[in-house]
Design a protein around this motif. Structure first.
Motif, mmCIF file in Angstrom:
data_model
loop_
_atom_site.group_PDB
_atom_site.id
_atom_site.type_symbol
_atom_site.label_atom_id
_atom_site.label_comp_id
_atom_site.label_asym_id
_atom_site.label_seq_id
_atom_site.Cartn_x
_atom_site.Cartn_y
_atom_site.Cartn_z
ATOM 1 N N ARG A 95 72.725 33.284 32.896
ATOM 2 C CA ARG A 95 71.585 32.486 33.349
ATOM 3 C C ARG A 95 71.795 31.989 34.769
ATOM 4 N N ARG A 102 75.362 40.740 38.204
ATOM 5 C CA ARG A 102 74.584 41.722 38.985
ATOM 6 C C ARG A 102 75.515 42.782 39.576
ATOM 7 N N GLN A 166 69.138 43.598 31.309
ATOM 8 C CA GLN A 166 67.917 42.837 31.061
ATOM 9 C C GLN A 166 67.913 41.505 31.788
ATOM 10 N N TRP A 167 69.040 40.806 31.802
ATOM 11 C CA TRP A 167 69.100 39.516 32.490
ATOM 12 C C TRP A 167 69.004 39.677 34.005
ATOM 13 N N ASN A 168 69.395 40.834 34.528
ATOM 14 C CA ASN A 168 69.253 41.080 35.958
ATOM 15 C C ASN A 168 67.843 41.498 36.341
ATOM 16 N N PHE A 169 67.211 42.340 35.525
ATOM 17 C CA PHE A 169 65.905 42.870 35.871
ATOM 18 C C PHE A 169 64.752 41.979 35.451
ATOM 19 N N ASP A 170 64.850 41.322 34.322
ATOM 20 C CA ASP A 170 63.724 40.528 33.826
ATOM 21 C C ASP A 170 64.236 39.341 33.020
ATOM 22 N N PRO A 171 64.811 38.340 33.696
ATOM 23 C CA PRO A 171 65.393 37.209 32.967
ATOM 24 C C PRO A 171 64.383 36.423 32.136
ATOM 25 N N GLU A 172 63.124 36.486 32.494
ATOM 26 C CA GLU A 172 62.096 35.770 31.723
ATOM 27 C C GLU A 172 61.921 36.366 30.326
ATOM 28 N N ARG A 173 62.136 37.660 30.181
ATOM 29 C CA ARG A 173 61.947 38.329 28.901
ATOM 30 C C ARG A 173 63.253 38.750 28.245
ATOM 31 N N ALA A 174 64.375 38.501 28.898
ATOM 32 C CA ALA A 174 65.666 38.899 28.338
ATOM 33 C C ALA A 174 65.916 38.133 27.041
#
Length: 194
Positions: A95, A102, A166-174
């Protein structure tokens, strides 16, 4: 600290600021207060130094995988509760801005441009599998059989790589630990019906 330690700390700071590809030997020397020759003397090459710096960063972060260290886990090894607890701790390291994870994606995407770094890190993969299995199963690392590493260890490292992406590309949806645990339960339930 000596030059070896200064170089490692400088390389860690450079990696976090610039990543693998954009970090030069001169950047490391400037950041560490050393000289160019000391990189070759202590690490063999800039890429070997960067790989060691990355592993040191992972080691620093992985200390948080089993929580804050103030209390021992009370969840049963191998249980869904332990699965949730450990993934919650791991996700906590992903987070926020500036997550060092990354750098993992940079290696995946640019590995062919950094073969020495990629090869060095690939050689460490078995140790990562061993550490994750030990964490989830509460088993001493030296007691984990190869068959478990080849299955459970690879399962956990695959999940880890996917989470990092997922946390690198789209943290809102990870996914968080709740979603992962619920997904695991659904997969197990569906497999039991088949």
């Amino acid at each position: 600290m000596g030059h070896r330690e200064d170089l490692l700390e400088g390389a860690k700071r450079c990696l976090l600021a610039k990543g693998f590809v954009r970090t030069t030997a001169r950047d490391i020397v400037k950041e560490s207060g050393t000289n160019l020759a000391s990189i070759g003397y202590h690490y063999g090459s800039k890429d070997a130094l960067l790989a060691q710096a990355y592993l040191a960063l992972v080691g620093d972060v992985s200390d948080a995988f089993d929580g804050d260290g103030t209390t021992a886990s009370t969840t049963a090894p191998g249980s869904a509760e332990r699965f949730h607890e450990v993934w919650s701790n791991i996700i906590g390291t992903m987070r926020g801005p500036g997550s060092m994870w990354r750098l993992s994606m940079e290696i995946v995407a640019m590995g062919d441009q950094l073969p020495a770094v990629r090869d060095h890190l690939a050689a460490q993969q078995r140790d990562a599998e061993r550490a994750l299995v030990a964490l989830f199963m509460d088993t001493p690392e030296d007691e984990i059989p190869d068959k478990t590493l080849d299955t459970v260890g690879r399962f956990y490292t695959t999940l880890m790589t996917g989470l990092i992406a997922q946390w690198n590309f789209d943290p809102e949806r990870a996914p968080d630990a709740d979603a992962l645990t619920d997904g695991l339960r659904q997969v197990i339930e569906a497999a039991g019906r088949g």
